[in-house]
Design a protein around this motif. Structure first.
Motif, PDB file in Angstrom:
ATOM      1  N   ALA A  70       0.824  -1.187   0.049  1.00 50.69           N
ATOM      2  CA  ALA A  70       0.098   0.014  -0.006  1.00 50.69           C
ATOM      3  C   ALA A  70       0.942   1.218  -0.088  1.00 50.69           C
ATOM      4  CB  ALA A  70      -0.960  -0.055   1.017  1.00 50.69           C
ATOM      5  N   VAL A  71       0.288   2.391  -0.573  1.00 47.64           N
ATOM      6  CA  VAL A  71       0.997   3.385  -0.858  1.00 47.64           C
ATOM      7  C   VAL A  71       0.977   4.387   0.532  1.00 47.64           C
ATOM      8  CG1 VAL A  71       1.202   5.732  -1.736  1.00 47.64           C
ATOM      9  CG2 VAL A  71       0.737   3.866  -3.176  1.00 47.64           C
ATOM     10  N   LEU A  72       2.099   4.072   1.468  1.00 45.87           N
ATOM     11  CA  LEU A  72       2.069   5.011   2.867  1.00 45.87           C
ATOM     12  C   LEU A  72       3.111   5.575   3.229  1.00 45.87           C
ATOM     13  CD1 LEU A  72       0.639   1.641   4.820  1.00 45.87           C
ATOM     14  CD2 LEU A  72      -0.600   3.595   4.272  1.00 45.87           C
ATOM     15  N   GLY A  73       4.211   5.671   2.280  1.00 43.65           N
ATOM     16  CA  GLY A  73       5.480   6.255   2.797  1.00 43.65           C
ATOM     17  C   GLY A  73       5.427   7.498   2.084  1.00 43.65           C
ATOM     18  N   PRO A  74       6.212   8.584   2.898  1.00 43.69           N
ATOM     19  CA  PRO A  74       6.390   9.707   2.081  1.00 43.69           C
ATOM     20  C   PRO A  74       6.932   9.995   0.861  1.00 43.69           C
ATOM     21  CG  PRO A  74       8.073   9.344   3.966  1.00 43.69           C
ATOM     22  CD  PRO A  74       7.013   8.239   3.972  1.00 43.69           C
ATOM     23  N   ASP A  75       7.647   9.168   0.533  1.00 46.17           N
ATOM     24  CA  ASP A  75       8.293   9.143  -0.963  1.00 46.17           C
ATOM     25  C   ASP A  75       7.609   8.628  -1.837  1.00 46.17           C
ATOM     26  OD1 ASP A  75       8.844   6.643   0.191  1.00 46.17           O
ATOM     27  OD2 ASP A  75      10.877   6.578  -0.716  1.00 46.17           O
ATOM     28  N   ASP A  76       6.538   7.907  -1.526  1.00 46.40           N
ATOM     29  CA  ASP A  76       5.564   7.195  -2.597  1.00 46.40           C
ATOM     30  C   ASP A  76       4.121   7.715  -2.898  1.00 46.40           C
ATOM     31  OD1 ASP A  76       5.002   4.899  -3.945  1.00 46.40           O
ATOM     32  OD2 ASP A  76       4.647   3.544  -2.187  1.00 46.40           O
ATOM     33  N   ASP A  77       3.750   7.180  -3.925  1.00 43.92           N
ATOM     34  CA  ASP A  77       2.576   8.026  -4.583  1.00 43.92           C
ATOM     35  C   ASP A  77       1.652   6.534  -5.523  1.00 43.92           C
ATOM     36  OD1 ASP A  77       3.238   7.963  -7.578  1.00 43.92           O
ATOM     37  OD2 ASP A  77       4.331   9.715  -6.850  1.00 43.92           O
ATOM     38  N   ASP A  79       0.536   6.629  -8.261  1.00 49.53           N
ATOM     39  CA  ASP A  79       0.995   6.388  -9.777  1.00 49.53           C
ATOM     40  C   ASP A  79       2.081   5.688  -9.821  1.00 49.53           C
ATOM     41  OD1 ASP A  79      -0.982   8.106 -10.991  1.00 49.53           O
ATOM     42  OD2 ASP A  79       0.217   9.757 -11.136  1.00 49.53           O
ATOM     43  N   LEU A  80       3.065   5.428  -9.001  1.00 51.12           N
ATOM     44  CA  LEU A  80       4.278   4.619  -8.832  1.00 51.12           C
ATOM     45  C   LEU A  80       3.716   3.261  -8.378  1.00 51.12           C
ATOM     46  CD1 LEU A  80       6.906   6.633  -6.919  1.00 51.12           C
ATOM     47  CD2 LEU A  80       6.955   5.950  -9.409  1.00 51.12           C
ATOM     48  N   HIS A  81       2.869   2.923  -7.594  1.00 56.56           N
ATOM     49  CA  HIS A  81       2.258   1.652  -7.233  1.00 56.56           C
ATOM     50  C   HIS A  81       1.324   1.012  -8.458  1.00 56.56           C
ATOM     51  CE1 HIS A  81       0.017  -1.053  -4.232  1.00 56.56           C
ATOM     52  NE2 HIS A  81       0.676  -1.811  -5.094  1.00 56.56           N
ATOM     53  N   VAL A  82       0.881   1.850  -8.978  1.00 62.02           N
ATOM     54  CA  VAL A  82      -0.027   1.451 -10.310  1.00 62.02           C
ATOM     55  C   VAL A  82       0.941   1.152 -11.257  1.00 62.02           C
ATOM     56  CG1 VAL A  82      -1.453   2.338 -12.147  1.00 62.02           C
ATOM     57  CG2 VAL A  82      -1.960   2.861  -9.875  1.00 62.02           C
ATOM     58  N   GLN A  83       2.270   1.985 -11.596  1.00 61.60           N
ATOM     59  CA  GLN A  83       3.129   1.575 -12.539  1.00 61.60           C
ATOM     60  C   GLN A  83       3.709   0.224 -12.387  1.00 61.60           C
ATOM     61  OE1 GLN A  83       3.236   2.987 -15.535  1.00 61.60           O
ATOM     62  NE2 GLN A  83       4.826   1.670 -16.293  1.00 61.60           N
ATOM     63  N   ASP A  84       4.241   0.084 -11.069  1.00 60.01           N
ATOM     64  CA  ASP A  84       4.930  -1.173 -10.714  1.00 60.01           C
ATOM     65  C   ASP A  84       3.906  -2.127 -11.004  1.00 60.01           C
ATOM     66  OD1 ASP A  84       7.053   0.308 -10.048  1.00 60.01           O
ATOM     67  OD2 ASP A  84       6.504   0.289  -7.733  1.00 60.01           O
ATOM     68  N   THR A  85       2.728  -2.355 -10.690  1.00 63.20           N
ATOM     69  CA  THR A  85       1.811  -3.205 -10.779  1.00 63.20           C
ATOM     70  C   THR A  85       1.355  -3.408 -12.427  1.00 63.20           C
ATOM     71  OG1 THR A  85       0.591  -2.867  -8.871  1.00 63.20           O
ATOM     72  CG2 THR A  85      -0.512  -4.174 -10.586  1.00 63.20           C
ATOM     73  N   LEU A  86       1.377  -2.563 -13.520  1.00 64.65           N
ATOM     74  CA  LEU A  86       1.263  -2.688 -14.581  1.00 64.65           C
ATOM     75  C   LEU A  86       2.462  -3.358 -15.218  1.00 64.65           C
ATOM     76  CD1 LEU A  86      -0.579   0.408 -15.529  1.00 64.65           C
ATOM     77  CD2 LEU A  86      -1.647  -1.614 -15.157  1.00 64.65           C
ATOM     78  N   VAL A  87       3.845  -2.834 -14.818  1.00 64.64           N
ATOM     79  CA  VAL A  87       4.961  -3.605 -15.310  1.00 64.64           C
ATOM     80  C   VAL A  87       5.258  -4.912 -15.138  1.00 64.64           C
ATOM     81  CG1 VAL A  87       7.464  -3.639 -15.176  1.00 64.64           C
ATOM     82  CG2 VAL A  87       6.383  -1.478 -15.394  1.00 64.64           C
ATOM     83  N   ALA A  88       4.752  -5.195 -13.856  1.00 65.97           N
ATOM     84  CA  ALA A  88       4.637  -6.810 -13.349  1.00 65.97           C
ATOM     85  C   ALA A  88       3.639  -7.656 -14.157  1.00 65.97           C
ATOM     86  CB  ALA A  88       4.646  -6.847 -11.874  1.00 65.97           C
ATOM     87  N   GLY A  89       2.770  -7.045 -14.417  1.00 66.73           N
ATOM     88  CA  GLY A  89       1.360  -7.612 -15.090  1.00 66.73           C
ATOM     89  C   GLY A  89       1.629  -8.096 -16.597  1.00 66.73           C
ATOM     90  N   HIS A 135       8.938  -3.606  -6.910  1.00 64.73           N
ATOM     91  CA  HIS A 135       8.561  -2.469  -6.337  1.00 64.73           C
ATOM     92  C   HIS A 135       9.603  -1.334  -6.307  1.00 64.73           C
ATOM     93  CE1 HIS A 135       4.861  -3.867  -4.508  1.00 64.73           C
ATOM     94  NE2 HIS A 135       5.276  -4.898  -4.184  1.00 64.73           N
ATOM     95  N   SER A 136       9.230  -0.143  -6.765  1.00 59.80           N
ATOM     96  CA  SER A 136      10.093   1.122  -6.780  1.00 59.80           C
ATOM     97  C   SER A 136      10.230   1.835  -5.409  1.00 59.80           C
ATOM     98  CB  SER A 136       9.725   1.973  -7.808  1.00 59.80           C
ATOM     99  OG  SER A 136       8.352   2.665  -7.530  1.00 59.80           O
ATOM    100  N   ARG A 137       9.237   1.449  -4.553  1.00 65.75           N
ATOM    101  CA  ARG A 137       9.542   2.353  -3.127  1.00 65.75           C
ATOM    102  C   ARG A 137       9.125   1.058  -2.145  1.00 65.75           C
ATOM    103  NH1 ARG A 137      10.850   5.513  -6.351  1.00 65.75           N
ATOM    104  NH2 ARG A 137      10.322   7.648  -6.338  1.00 65.75           N
TER     105      ARG A 137
END
Length: 555
Positions: A70-77, A79-89, A135-137
């Motif tokens: 989940a996006v919980l960190g201050p350096d995360d957002d 869009d990054l979580h979405v992009q990481d999921t799409l790349v893996a998929g 994951h990028s973060r």
């Protein structure tokens, strides 16, 4: 491909029902998705009955080590979580569903904490975050170091008990009951006693929610518990639901190697160990992943498993090694207490020496076609968690998105059913052929699937697998249906769909790697969707993958 090679059991020979009971919703399965669905429905005032083949809390969730993304960190957002999921998929994700998951994940984890989950916290009292492959973060929430799934299960099982929800343990769901217009209106269930089916009856319901997990036990060696035999997928298919992406089985790259003939549930070494800096090496200490992917040891799981498998084919080795010794024995023991104990039980010291690992079946990216609210293609039948194919996982699941998806889908499905439940309708008697695959065939199914539909596949092997499956005898007409036959029949169904889809998909994408078709082909950026006719023949079509732009147009 001949239709005879794509034929499965269309309906089980059901034992007579000795009783009938009614409820608002039946939930099948007590992993994270099933438990959260039942808890949320109970909180909404719905009458719920939970059915589980084993004991309360049995399932894959309890074995999960890594955590929840989940996006919980201050350096995360987001869009990054979405992009990481799409790349893996690897091109098969439904971007709209992915964005919904990412947006609602923090609230789902907050709800889990409200129910009493004891997550690992940092010095400021916030959830401690770590990183896993793809994951990028740092965005993985964990509990007990490497016991996240056990804590999720403990929390939700306690919440279920506190609400007095009826739970039928050691009870197997056999087939769906349907109304005259095809709506699912309940289940024929039976108790399991020493493997035999006893006290069969009909659970009538205004909605049925399947949360039965995946089908990892179709392989001889898997990180999944013994009950992960694809029962829910097979039941849904027999009820008329569509299933998709069955060929996309994720192999976890770091399962503790226990010998060349390993069978059953194997000890997993979480990706979080590599997230903390452990490295994959060969017998000479050379790193396996350098040059294979920009993220090296933290590449997506499909890349790591395929790289290891290629190394083993090239060298003749039976395994590679995971080396965490440079992290320090004390740190490894504190951060990964359960994994350290599992390694020690096998004679290895994770904190002091490289340990042998190899890929093994881990997660079923495919399943019953459903949206994130759990709706399937059959009215009255819902699916959440690993049994569902929502398009979030695509061709390869991003690490630690699975429990998160299960919780988000559970909360959404419960909200839907709290507001929208059709009136109770009586079932009609089922008509048509029935059958089952006898338990003696299970070893042949798992051996052939392991040999021909593992990390690397080709046309010759997949054709041979389909031949093995087709030749298996059905249970004799006077044979007795027991729990083992129900499971074996489900495994046969899953293996048939997996093999036929893998044979049809003449490319390599995500979890699906064809030695004879190593390239990813743009024309195969489609989903293979299956349905069953009344005689047991499987019909397959291709569906376009829904991008966010396409979803907006449809809306």
């Amino acid at each position: 491909m001949g239709a005879s090679l794509n034929r499965v059991v269309p309906a089980l020979p059901l034992p007579e029902a000795g009783w009938t009971r009614s409820t608002d919703v039946v939930v099948v399965g007590t992993g994270a998705a099933g438990l959260m669905t039942a808890v949320a429905l109970a909180d909404a005032g719905r009458a719920v009955t939970v059915v589980t083949k084993g004991d309360l809390g049995d399932g894959s969730t309890a074995w999960a080590q890594g955590g929840l993304a989940a996006v919980l960190g201050p350096d995360d957002d987001a869009d990054l979580h979405v992009q990481d999921t799409l790349v893996a998929g690897a091109g098969l994700c439904d971007e709209g569903a992915v964005r919904t998951l990412v947006d609602e994940a923090p609230a789902a984890i907050a709800r889990l904490r409200e129910l009493g989950a004891l997550l690992d916290l940092d010095a400021a009292g916030r959830p401690a975050l770590t990183r896993e492959g793809g994951h990028s973060r740092d965005r993985i929430v964990h509990a007990g170091g490497d016991a996240s799934g056990a804590e999720v299960t403990r929390t939700l099982a306690a919440a279920l008990r506190a609400r007095g929800v009826e739970v039928l343990q050691r009870t197997v769901a056999l087939d769906a009951l349907r109304s005259a217009d095809g709506r699912v209106v309940g289940l024929r269930v039976a108790g399991v006693q020493d493997g035999a089916l006893v006290d069969a009856g009909d659970l009538l319901a205004r909605a049925v929610v399947l949360a039965t997990g995946g089908y990892g036990q179709v392989y001889a060696a898997s990180s999944n518990p013994a009950g992960a035999t694809g029962d829910g997928l097979a039941l849904a298919l027999r009820a008329g639901a569509e299933v998709a992406d069955v060929e996309m089985v994720q192999f976890h790259p770091t399962v503790l190697w226990s010998g060349p003939n390993a069978e059953g549930q194997q000890a997993l070494i979480s990706e979080a160990v590599r997230g903390e800096g452990a490295l994959l090496v060969d017998a000479a200490g050379r790193r396996i992943m350098l040059g294979a992917h920009p993220l090296a040891d933290l590449a997506p799981r499909d890349v790591v498993s395929a790289t290891i498998a290629a190394h083993l084919r090239a060298t003749g080795d039976e395994h590679v090694f995971l080396d965490a010794s440079h992290l320090g024995a004390g740190f490894v023991a504190r951060r990964f207490p359960g994994i350290s104990r599992a390694c020690a039980a096998a004679g290895f010291d994770l904190g002091r020496e490289p340990v042998p690992v190899a890929p093994a079946a881990h997660y079923s990216c495919g399943g019953v076609v459903a949206d994130l609210d759990g709706r399937t293609t059959v009215p009255g039948l819902h699916a959440v968690g690993e049994v569902a194919c929502t398009g979030i996982q695509g061709a390869n699941r991003l690490a630690s998105n699975s429990i998160t998806e299960g919780l988000v889908a559970a909360l959404r499905c419960a909200a839907l059913l709290a507001d929208e439940l059709p009136p109770a309708v009586a079932p009609v008697a089922a008509v048509g052929p029935t059958g089952a695959i006898g338990p003696a065939a299970r070893a042949a199914i798992t051996a052939a699937a392991t040999r021909h539909a593992g990390v690397a596949r080709d046309a010759d092997g997949l054709t041979e697998l389909l031949g093995v499956l087709t030749a298996l005898p059905r249970l004799a007409p006077d044979g007795v249906l027991d729990c083992a036959a129900v499971e074996t029949t489900a495994l046969h169904t899953v293996a048939t769909l997996l093999a036929s889809a893998a044979l049809a998909r003449t490319e390599s994408r995500g979890c699906h790697r064809r030695l004879d078709h190593p390239a990813t082909r743009p024309e195969w950026q489609v989903r293979l969707v299956h349905r069953l006719d009344r005689s047991g023949h499987v019909h397959t079509r291709t569906d376009a993958v829904r991008t966010l732009a396409a979803a907006q147009v449809v809306a």
